[in-house]
Design a protein around this motif. Structure first.
Motif, mmCIF file in Angstrom:
data_model
loop_
_atom_site.group_PDB
_atom_site.id
_atom_site.type_symbol
_atom_site.label_atom_id
_atom_site.label_comp_id
_atom_site.label_asym_id
_atom_site.label_seq_id
_atom_site.Cartn_x
_atom_site.Cartn_y
_atom_site.Cartn_z
ATOM 1 N N UNK A 42 2.134 -94.736 -44.066
ATOM 2 C CA UNK A 42 1.639 -93.696 -43.300
ATOM 3 C C UNK A 42 1.340 -92.419 -43.042
ATOM 4 N N UNK A 43 2.511 -91.693 -43.233
ATOM 5 C CA UNK A 43 2.860 -90.199 -42.995
ATOM 6 C C UNK A 43 2.416 -89.928 -44.576
ATOM 7 N N UNK A 44 3.184 -90.375 -45.838
ATOM 8 C CA UNK A 44 2.190 -90.075 -46.894
ATOM 9 C C UNK A 44 0.832 -90.268 -47.109
ATOM 10 N N UNK A 91 -0.165 -86.800 -45.360
ATOM 11 C CA UNK A 91 -0.336 -85.546 -45.054
ATOM 12 C C UNK A 91 -1.462 -85.460 -47.307
ATOM 13 N N UNK A 92 -1.238 -86.731 -47.965
ATOM 14 C CA UNK A 92 -2.424 -86.394 -49.074
ATOM 15 C C UNK A 92 -3.842 -86.375 -48.504
ATOM 16 N N UNK A 135 -8.685 -93.106 -47.791
ATOM 17 C CA UNK A 135 -6.860 -92.675 -49.389
ATOM 18 C C UNK A 135 -8.303 -93.144 -49.798
ATOM 19 N N UNK A 136 -8.191 -95.272 -50.021
ATOM 20 C CA UNK A 136 -8.876 -95.361 -51.380
ATOM 21 C C UNK A 136 -9.828 -95.475 -51.522
ATOM 22 N N UNK A 137 -10.569 -94.391 -50.760
ATOM 23 C CA UNK A 137 -12.497 -94.169 -50.783
ATOM 24 C C UNK A 137 -12.233 -93.578 -51.665
ATOM 25 N N UNK A 138 -11.608 -92.084 -51.497
ATOM 26 C CA UNK A 138 -11.286 -91.279 -52.425
ATOM 27 C C UNK A 138 -10.674 -91.100 -53.504
#
Length: 113
Positions: A63-65, A68-69, A78-81
């Motif tokens: 979750x932290x990664x 951060x990204x 994140x998956x959508x991006x």
């Protein structure tokens, strides 16, 4: 026989990947973002390579990664991006299609055995 996995690879500060169900569903999703995400991806996890790049051992991203990204600890964000900005890789099953070449043929050419 099952089809090989299809990965969408995203290069950010690190290298991230998600696995999609089919090339056709992914292409349809890229053209029409109203297509349900569940039609494109069945595993809502983001992975990164231990060694970088789009090959090697993959680990699930923390979750932290994600925070951060991608600015959110939600895997779905994140998956959508990754789906929107990533690149599809179909050869993810190791050495099946890799070409090999020698990098030091002359080293032992004068040696007699």
């Amino acid at each position: 026989m099952s089809s090989p996995p299809i990965r969408v690879f995203y290069k950010g500060d690190s290298d991230y990947s998600v696995f999609i169900d089919s090339k056709d569903a992914y292409e349809k999703y890229k053209e029409d973002s109203t297509v349900p995400l569940s039609d494109v991806i069945s595993v809502y996890k983001v992975f990164h390579s231990r060694v970088g790049g789009n090959e090697g051992v993959l680990d699930e991203v923390s979750n932290q990664q994600l925070e951060n990204e991608f600015g959110s600890s939600r895997a779905e964000d994140a998956i959508l991006k990754i789906l929107k900005e990533g690149e599809m890789k179909t050869n993810v099953s190791g050495i099946q299609k890799r070409e090999w070449s020698s990098t030091n043929d002359a080293k032992y050419s004068s040696r007699t055995y």
